[in-house]
Enzyme design. Structure first.
Site, PDB file in Angstrom:
ATOM      1  N   VAL A 243      41.756  33.196  94.142  1.00 38.40           N
ATOM      2  CA  VAL A 243      42.146  33.812  92.879  1.00 38.40           C
ATOM      3  C   VAL A 243      43.649  33.673  92.719  1.00 38.40           C
ATOM      4  CG1 VAL A 243      42.422  36.129  93.859  1.00 38.40           C
ATOM      5  CG2 VAL A 243      41.919  35.896  91.459  1.00 38.40           C
ATOM      6  N   ILE A 249      38.310  34.910  86.881  1.00 40.27           N
ATOM      7  CA  ILE A 249      37.516  35.703  87.842  1.00 40.27           C
ATOM      8  C   ILE A 249      37.417  37.145  87.355  1.00 40.27           C
ATOM      9  CG2 ILE A 249      37.533  36.628  90.190  1.00 40.27           C
ATOM     10  CD1 ILE A 249      38.109  33.984  91.210  1.00 40.27           C
ATOM     11  N   GLU A1226      41.900  53.032  51.576  1.00 41.63           N
ATOM     12  CA  GLU A1226      40.723  52.200  51.649  1.00 41.63           C
ATOM     13  C   GLU A1226      40.695  51.050  50.651  1.00 41.63           C
ATOM     14  OE1 GLU A1226      37.411  54.824  51.362  1.00 41.63           O
ATOM     15  OE2 GLU A1226      37.727  55.471  53.407  1.00 41.63           O
TER      16      GLU A1226
END
Ligand SMILES: Cc1cc2nc3c(=O)[nH]c(=O)nc-3n(C[C@H](O)[C@H](O)[C@H](O)COP(=O)(O)OP(=O)(O)OC[C@H]3O[C@@H](n4cnc5c(N)ncnc54)[C@H](O)[C@@H]3O)c2cc1C
Ligand code: FES
Ligand code: FES
Length: 1294
Positions: A243, A249, A1226
């Site tokens: 690693v 990973i 909104e």
């Protein structure tokens, strides 16, 4: 002893400071950015770089210093200038992304105290913000550039900046002069920066003397000090992964739950693997060199060497600039990128095309060289390297004379996104000719491994670079690139098309250069696929309104900074998960259904219960009260009892001592199901099954049938709009703390509607609301997503707390949050429209279908809002809207900013657009023809309004945007560019404010005045970034005539203000503001009488005169009410109006698009706080960009959501914001539909040129795939869509 978590994804959790935030856990959001400093022995210098703490294994940081946001400044001591400026420039709304932004900028300044705009853009490319729309962040940070007067700072035009070349456009009211002042800001003083710890410097200078070994309870990490040691370890433990950056990973550990490496070898300390050697043939880059250092090396070479030798490096740079974000490039290594063997990773296709060689080594067999080509990869994630071998270095050769190289990639988002297809291409010509001597073409993303199109390349060798070669190459590519119709990742036709389109681009690029050297017969003269658009890279805001009427002492009307901005910028602001663990605290993790529709036969938690740390398991039987959450008589189970009706439905919950234990144990709970029928997910299928929730809604005015008889034309069509994930940066969760006495319970919860959470928890536990107190200090974004589901999670967590008698914490991981909580409804609008040839629309009959998922939840209210907004600003005399909420086997869809408005409006705008196309008229003209115009107008539900302000906004918007001139310029551009097209579009907007369910239109506030004159305000609204607290403070200060600094707002608490309405519908501020104001009548009147005699600070006098210094204000909002039987309102308190105009450019060959410019004119009345209002407009607009152009949720055929994190689901990043962005709450989400329609215009221009009709289907979002496939041409023809039913698609459109 470290736990498994601590070995791998640990830095985030280890630091135990709260400023470093968890947003995704996978390197995809930047909320966890910290600075790492290391002594670089090879070059005798200290390196400072950003990393994502969530992916940085703690064990790999030996000898490094980590600086978090707390380390650079604080409100208690002194702010760092970066913290101060982002706050003052209004760049922090909910604040959850802010510490990450600060650390990215801080690190840039550590390395470069006078950055350019380009540096800033690069530094922030890996940081996402869901609230601000990025502009204010950039505004704050660009003050660190040498010239901060609105200059573009990028010197794009041949090294000259906009001021030098005279193109600076905004000078009269630039943002920096108005919205914030930098007069008194702290100067950047690098001498004040933290020094690299001397002990680490001494340690770094000494030769490292041995391996380090870190032992956890389930795994071990060894960090060898030199190559010999590394090779020995690899021989001894061949299965142990090496690693380095941990970015593959670490992600695998996150995604593939259960992947377990008992031993990991960290190779980052082996200096031999860091070496960079420039030789006569090229460069040898050590395998563990990071992508950032590769980029630096390539940039230096390109700068310093002759261009011909560095063609390959230039191509590599092209890719590296868009590959991931800065933090990932700082961590990820070249070796890791290659050996991850993931075809979506970009380097392999380019490196293979360049004929690179890998040097690998093992203890047994010494060194060997392997050519980097398709044979290196034996499968996804697999290579020919033997288990005991390590990669030493990669040799990247110089380019030869007469060699041309290019790299291509196309991703869902322009930057910081994995490529859908990437390619590396290199051609070598016989000297002095256009005869191909050799050709390399590699693709990533069209198979499980890297693909070389060897046959194609072979057949083209010896041929002349000309039209015939092009035609043959495309045919050969079509034959050779095999991609099954069911291929993993879907987008099959698009991916195939990209392979030929990329080659075409390569062909043209080479041709252009070759023409300068040899004479070539070729008629493909249209080279516009190559031209790079020059557009300003800065984001400028050109004008806005700040009231000058107000006194400077009175905060109302002034752009006051967000009240908690400094705390947010320093990481001191507390979110629910920052509350320190209470003694005995447990963690709860949800067990969710893996089936879409099934009977639960058995739930077996025995294995989980036997695991270390597990305390208990909960399911429906454990709920002491009702296992239901109610909303307007619609029940929803907390735990599924007998049946599940979607993947992701909560079945049970594991309670354990730690997060990790609860998470691991939850995976061990075995649920046995019996699948049930029917099972379906899409709107189309729901229509077939006639699966709808009741009631169905209808609104109608006029006489449809009669109108259709008299119109010139009738058009029937439909438009589909995909859903949207909230992607608030802070995931949902809470802490439930039992108080022990009288069954009292306290909840610290991320809820937008704490009163509802309180109610649901009470019903679940069977106790009265008066014993449950919900506290909400702030939310890291909500956007409508933290109203409903959080109540269920709270009830479950509270049940766990009551059952165990201990405090319980629940924090959803990003993937679970996306799976469980769901988002904006997908919509299908089917319409029949009758119009006259002049573009007047006489009748429109629209049926809206929304995908409601498995329960009704708020879907009906959302559908109602869509219907109530369907007329937008248009007076269509005969208008009918029907709304049906489809019941499917998906997680229940819920509220999202705009609440159905953006969908309702969008369908109507599509109608307008299509009518314009059919009439051959400009869409803007058809919009104008049909607009409401009289002073007194009525909506289709008979609500009176005046469209005056809308018309003003519209005219002003078109005028300021220079619409008509730009339309002409666009037409010219399109005539002279074959493969790039531009489009422009404008829409008006009428948007209802307030709840149509009238009882929600109320607000309350409590004001306490203390004897020292300080004031405490509590209100029922929730601070989630929208600045409600700041506005409440402004109003309180205005009314009480006390400085804002004497007023405090602590939190939202159900114990202070009961029964509060949700902070939603753009009504929160109105309600709370009015409530604070109303209180004046009760408390202030007494006090004001007194204050004439006493100065304010002498409130003690008032106290002595027995005047109450505490009062509540209650605002009873308007009585809106909809009579659905008679299509009669009023539905809204009032309307807000606006207009927007956007211009885009598309690349017809790849489907890529650039947002070039947006102008918004919004009527926000008299703004309480222009900075906050503009922030809301821009933030909403950028969310709309996501909704209409980028954000795409993908479901498998089994109804499993596959896009469960920022790696798969892309929200807009900095690169998506229009460089010219001229502009509550909104409404502006919908305004971003202008980008969608501008794209449609641009596609239409491309189609017209090819003799195709400009009426064509385009679903929302207009992704790169959809744009490309709509620009039909010879390349798309080579990848025809397979017939439905002949294959199993990878994903479905729900
Ligand atoms: C959010 C995010 C966005 C990303 N975006 C992109 C993108 O746009 N384009 C792109 O190309 N990539 C992208 N990536 C992937 C990233 O570039 C790779 O994960 C990275 O290059 C892998 O390097 P690493 O050092 O982190 O590898 P690690 O995770 O440490 O290791 C990866 C693999 O390589 C092996 N390995 C590494 N070095 C050696 C060695 N010297 N010898 C033997 N085996 C070795 C390991 O054993 C392991 O199998 C992204 C990643 C993330 C997390
Ligand atoms: S939490 Fe680390 S990048 Fe998102
Ligand atoms: S302020 Fe950036 S995510 Fe909220």
């Amino acid at each position: 002893m470290l736990s498994q978590n601590h070995l791998h994804v640990s830095l985030l959790y280890i630091v135990l400071l709260t400023g470093t935030k968890y947003g995704c856990g996978g390197g995809g959001c930047g909320a966890c950015t910290v600075m790492v400093s290391k002594y670089d022995q090879l070059n005798n210098r200290v390196l400072h770089y950003t990393v994502n703490a969530c992916l940085q294994p703690i064990c790999t940081l030996h000898g490094a210093a980590v600086v978090t946001v707390e380390g650079i400044g604080s409100t208690k001591t002194k702010l760092h200038p970066v913290q101060e400026r982002i706050a003052k420039a209004h760049g922090s709304q909910c604040g959850f992304c802010t510490p990450g932004m600060v650390m990215s900028m801080y690190t840039l300044l550590r390395n470069k105290p006078h950055p350019t705009m380009e540096d800033i853009r690069e530094a922030l490319g890996g940081n996402l913000c869901r609230c601000t729309g990025y502009r204010p962040i950039i505004d704050g940070f660009k003050t660190f550039c040498d010239v901060s007067n609105g200059c573009c700072q990028n010197g794009e035009s041949g090294g000259k900046c906009c001021i030098e070349n005279g193109t600076k456009q905004h000078n009269d009211s630039d943002i920096s002069e108005e919205l914030f002042h930098m007069d008194n800001v702290l100067p950047l003083d690098p001498s004040q920066d933290l020094i690299f710890p001397p002990e680490l410097m001494i340690m770094g200078k000494k030769r490292a003397c041995g391996s380090l070994c870190f032992q956890g309870d389930r795994l071990k990490l060894i960090s060898p000090v030199d190559l010999t040691n590394l090779l020995e370890l690899k021989t001894e433990y061949p299965e142990a992964p090496v690693v380095v950056g941990n970015t593959t990973i670490g992600i695998n550990l996150l995604l593939l739950k259960g992947v377990h490496h008992p031993l990991t070898i960290y190779a980052g300390r082996v200096s031999d693997l860091h070496t960079v050697t420039w030789g006569k043939d090229g460069v040898s880059m050590g395998a563990v060199c990071t992508l950032s250092s590769l980029k630096e090396e390539m940039e230096r070479a390109v700068r310093e060497m002759e261009a011909e030798r560095t063609r390959g490096y230039q191509a590599l740079l092209q890719t590296l600039r868009c590959l991931a974000g800065k933090q990932i490039r700082n961590m990820a290594t070249i070796g890791g990128n290659i050996l991850s063997a993931n075809p979506k990773y970009d380097l392999n296709s380019v490196l293979a095309a360049l004929d690179c060689t890998l040097q690998v080594m093992s203890k047994e067999n010494g060194t060997r060289a392997i050519t980097l080509n398709e044979e290196l990869f034996t499968g996804f994630g697999k290579t020919v390297l033997r288990p005991d071998e390590v990669l030493l270095s990669i040799d990247i050769p110089y380019s030869k004379p007469w060699e041309f190289v290019s790299a291509f990639r196309q991703a869902q988002r322009r930057e910081f996104a994995f490529s859908i297809v990437n390619a590396g291409m290199k051609v070598l010509f016989r000297e002095g000719t256009n005869i191909v001597e050799s050709l390399n073409i590699y693709y990533g993303g069209v198979g499980p491994t890297l693909v070389k199109v060897g046959r194609t390349c072979q057949k083209l060798v010896g041929r002349s670079w000309g039209e015939e070669l092009l035609a043959d190459a495309c045919r050969l590519l079509e034959e050779e690139v095999e991609l099954s119709d069911s291929a993993h990742g879907g987008k099959v036709e698009y991916r195939k098309t990209l392979t030929t389109s990329f080659f075409f681009k390569f062909y043209m690029q080479v041709l252009q250069e070759l023409r300068e050297r040899v004479h070539i017969q070729d008629s493909t003269s249209v080279l516009s696929s190559l031209s790079k658009t020059k557009c300003p890279r800065d984001i400028t805001l050109s004008r806005f309104l700040v009231s000058n009427a107000q006194s400077s002492q009175d905060p109302v009307g002034h752009p006051m900074m967000h009240q908690a901005a400094f705390h947010q910028a320093t990481g001191e602001a507390q979110y629910y998960d920052d509350i320190p663990a209470v003694q005995g605290e447990l963690f709860v993790y949800m067990v969710t259904s893996t089936r879409a529709h099934a009977k639960i036969i058995n739930i077996d938690p025995s294995e989980a219960l036997g695991m270390t740390g597990v305390v208990t398991f909960l399911s429906a039987g454990d709920v002491p009260g009702q296992n239901r959450r109610m909303l307007f008589n619609n029940p929803e189970e907390l735990f599924a009892e007998e049946e599940v009706s979607c993947v992701g439905q909560i079945i049970g919950a594991v309670v354990a001592e730690s997060r990790e234990q609860a998470r691991r144990a939850a995976q061990m709970v075995k649920v046995t199901y019996q699948d049930l029928l029917p099972v379906f997910f899409t709107i189309e299928e729901a229509i077939q099954h006639q699966s709808f929730f009741d009631p169905k809604r209808k609104l109608e005015r006029g006489d449809m049938d009669k109108a259709f008889e008299t119109v010139d034309q009738i058009l029937e069509d439909e438009i589909y709009l995909g859903g949207q994930e909230h992607f608030y940066m802070e995931t949902q969760g809470l802490i439930a703390v039992p108080k022990g006495e009288n069954g009292e319970l306290e909840l610290f919860v991320a809820s937008q509607h704490s009163a509802y959470t309180q109610e649901v928890v009470g019903i679940t536990l069977g106790i009265d609301s008066n014993k449950i107190t919900c506290h909400v200090r702030r939310l890291g974004g909500a956007f409508g997503g933290k109203v409903m589901k959080i109540a269920s999670l709270s009830a479950i967590t509270a049940t766990a707390a009551v059952k165990t008698g201990r405090p319980v914490r629940c924090v959803l991981e990003r993937g679970d949050d996306m799976l469980i909580t769901s988002g904006r409804h997908p919509f299908l609008g089917k319409y029949k429209v009758g119009y006259n040839n002049d573009g007047t629309i006489m009748a429109a009959d629209i049926t809206y279908y929304s995908n409601g998922g498995c329960t009704l939840n708020e879907s009906l209210a959302i559908m109602e809002k869509a219907l109530l907004h369907m007329d937008n600003g248009y007076k269509i005399p005969n208008l009918r809207g029907r709304g049906l909420v489809c019941k499917t086997y998906l997680p229940s869809y819920t509220a999202f900013r705009g609440f159905g408005g953006p969908q309702g409006l969008m369908v109507m705008e599509s109608v307008l657009h299509e009518v314009a196309v059919k009439c051959g008229l400009p869409p803007q003209k058809v919009r104008e023809i049909n607009m409401y115009r009289e002073e007194e107008c009525y909506t289709h539900y008979k609500q009176l309004f005046s469209p005056r302000d809308m018309l003003r906004c519209w005219d002003e918007c078109l005028d300021k945007a220079g619409y008509h001139d730009r339309l002409q310029a666009i037409q010219q551009f399109n005539t002279s560019n074959r493969w790039k097209k531009r489009g422009i579009s404008a829409v008006p907007m009428k948007f209802g404010v307030g709840f149509s369910k009238g009882f929600f239109n109320q607000g309350a506030a409590l004001v306490n005045i203390y004897k020292d004159g300080s004031v405490l305000v509590a209100h029922g609204g929730t601070e989630m970034g929208q600045g409600i607290n700041t506005k409440a403070l402004q109003i309180a200060s205005h009314i009480l005539k006390v400085p804002m600094s004497s007023i405090h707002i602590k939190e939202t608490c159900t114990g202070n203000v009961p029964n509060a309405a949700p902070s939603a519908a753009s009504f929160g501020t109105d309600a709370v503001g009015m409530a604070v104001k109303v209180f004046q009548r009760s408390l202030a009147s007494d006090l004001f009488v007194l204050s004439r005699q006493l100065p304010w600070t002498m409130t003690i006098g008032a106290y002595c005169q027995k005047v109450s210094l505490s009062a509540t204000g209650f605002f009873m909002g308007p009585h809106t009410d909809m009579d659905w039987e008679n299509s009669e309102g009023p539905a809204y308190y009032y309307f807000t109006f606006g207009a927007c105009c956007s211009e885009v450019e598309i690349d017809c060959l790849t489907g890529d698009h650039k947002n070039l410019r947006t102008d918004i004119v919004m009527d926000v009345g008299r703004s309480l706080n222009p900075a906050i209002d503009i922030g809301q407009i821009e933030g909403g607009f950028v969310q709309g960009i996501g909704l209409y152009t980028i954000e795409e949720l993908q479901f498998s055929l089994e109804g499993v959501l596959m896009t469960r994190g920022p790696s798969q689901y892309k929200i807009p990043a900095l690169c998506d914001v229009p460089p010219q962005f001229n502009g509550i709450g909104e409404p502006p989400v919908f305004l971003a539909s202008t980008i969608f329609f501008a794209i449609k215009e641009a596609v239409a221009a491309a189609r017209r040129e090819r003799g195709l009709g400009d009426s064509f289907p385009l679903s929302s979002p207009a992704t790169a795939e959809r744009i490309r496939m709509a620009c039909e041409d010879q390349f798309t023809e080579m990848a025809p869509s397979p017939e439905k039913g002949t294959f199993k698609p990878w994903s479905i459109n729900i």
